[in-house]
Design a protein around this motif. Structure first.
Motif, mmCIF file in Angstrom:
data_model
loop_
_atom_site.group_PDB
_atom_site.id
_atom_site.type_symbol
_atom_site.label_atom_id
_atom_site.label_comp_id
_atom_site.label_asym_id
_atom_site.label_seq_id
_atom_site.Cartn_x
_atom_site.Cartn_y
_atom_site.Cartn_z
ATOM 1 N N ASP A 212 14.208 -49.060 57.185
ATOM 2 C CA ASP A 212 13.597 -50.098 57.707
ATOM 3 C C ASP A 212 12.787 -49.773 58.971
ATOM 4 N N ALA A 213 12.494 -48.352 59.022
ATOM 5 C CA ALA A 213 11.940 -48.060 60.162
ATOM 6 C C ALA A 213 10.305 -47.721 60.095
ATOM 7 N N ILE A 214 9.506 -47.998 61.169
ATOM 8 C CA ILE A 214 8.196 -47.704 60.815
ATOM 9 C C ILE A 214 7.426 -47.114 62.551
ATOM 10 N N PHE A 215 6.949 -45.886 62.373
ATOM 11 C CA PHE A 215 6.372 -45.235 63.267
ATOM 12 C C PHE A 215 4.756 -45.475 63.228
ATOM 13 N N PHE A 216 4.144 -46.119 64.315
ATOM 14 C CA PHE A 216 2.737 -46.313 64.405
ATOM 15 C C PHE A 216 2.028 -45.372 65.190
ATOM 16 N N LEU B 97 13.123 -46.054 66.943
ATOM 17 C CA LEU B 97 12.354 -46.872 66.222
ATOM 18 C C LEU B 97 12.947 -47.994 65.790
ATOM 19 N N ARG B 98 14.118 -48.053 65.406
ATOM 20 C CA ARG B 98 14.859 -49.166 65.083
ATOM 21 C C ARG B 98 15.238 -50.215 66.315
ATOM 22 N N ALA B 99 15.437 -49.654 67.312
ATOM 23 C CA ALA B 99 15.825 -50.418 68.802
ATOM 24 C C ALA B 99 14.603 -51.092 69.373
ATOM 25 N N ARG B 100 13.524 -50.279 69.399
ATOM 26 C CA ARG B 100 12.212 -51.031 69.850
ATOM 27 C C ARG B 100 10.986 -50.712 68.817
ATOM 28 N N PRO B 101 10.838 -51.228 67.882
ATOM 29 C CA PRO B 101 9.760 -51.130 66.838
ATOM 30 C C PRO B 101 8.430 -51.069 67.300
ATOM 31 N N GLN B 102 8.231 -52.242 68.160
ATOM 32 C CA GLN B 102 6.866 -52.493 68.884
ATOM 33 C C GLN B 102 6.416 -51.540 69.714
#
Length: 242
Positions: A197-201, A219-224
């Motif tokens: 459930d992790a996303i890198f932009f 990435l999980r702690a601060r996805p934005q």
């Protein structure tokens, strides 16, 4: 609690009219009735809360292990696959499915990744729109007054200590096969690691993107964080080229 014991000369009509409240241990005759304290068991004299707790303890003692709650960490997970039950879809054990199943269900896995991106964008206050399938991007969304195009790529397993995202489109079985995107085909890439459930932009245009396993906690702690960084980089690039 009182128990009424009628005498030999007692009139039944007096049994209701002659009820009195006496202290504990009272014993006397009133209007032809002998009023005696009710014999109660020690359990009945316990407070209501204690009686309920005792009843619950007895109920649990009668239950066998199969009906008790299973707490996390106390028992090993089920060894049998959920897919053994008829009617269950092939992806029910995802991500623990074969490469053949992942290949057959690639569009469904990709759709799950796109929905995860939608979930993040919506919770951050954006309104993503699904792009036509023929376009080289998957989502459109507004940032201030600028319409941005987003390409979503989804992966399941890493290779070694990194997740690799080839930035290609098309299909090996289609006419033209797989090929790289044209420069400027989209503005932002969303690289989804679905089981985590992790996303890198990112706004960088590369032939292949690499996300290391060590980056997952951030990435999980601060996805934005990567999302905001990608937007800022894209704006700077546009301002420089203008």
């Amino acid at each position: 609690m009182l128990r009424l014991a009628p005498t030999a000369t007692c009139d039944p009509s007096l049994q209701v009219a002659s009820v009195v409240t006496l202290g504990m241990g009272a014993h006397r005759t009133v209007s032809g009735l002998v009023v005696e304290p009710e014999k109660t068991s020690p359990a009945a004299r316990q407070p209501n809360g204690q009686r309920r707790r005792d009843a619950s303890a007895r109920w649990f003692a009668r239950c066998n292990m199969s009906s008790q709650l299973v707490l996390p960490g106390l028992f090993s997970p089920l060894s049998s696959s959920l897919n053994q039950f008829s009617g269950f879809p092939a992806l029910v054990d995802y991500p623990h499915v074969s490469g053949r199943v992942r290949a057959q269900q690639a569009k469904r896995i990709g759709a799950a990744g796109e929905r995860l991106v939608d979930s993040y964008l919506i919770r951050w206050g954006f309104h993503p729109f699904e792009a036509p399938e023929s376009e080289p991007f998957d989502r459109l969304f507004l940032v201030s007054d600028q319409l941005l195009r987003m390409q979503v790529k989804t992966i399941t397993y890493p290779k070694g200590r990194a997740y690799l995202f080839p930035m290609e489109q098309g299909h090996t079985k289609c006419v033209g096969g797989r090929h790289k995107y044209d420069h400027g085909a989209f503005d932002i890439a969303a690289l989804v690691i679905l089981p985590e459930d992790a996303i890198f932009f990112t706004s960088e245009m590369r032939g292949i993107h690499r996300v290391t396993v060590s980056e997952l906690p951030h990435l999980r702690a601060r996805p934005q964080a990567s999302f905001l960084s990608a937007i800022a980089t894209h704006r700077e690039r546009r301002a420089t080229s203008a």
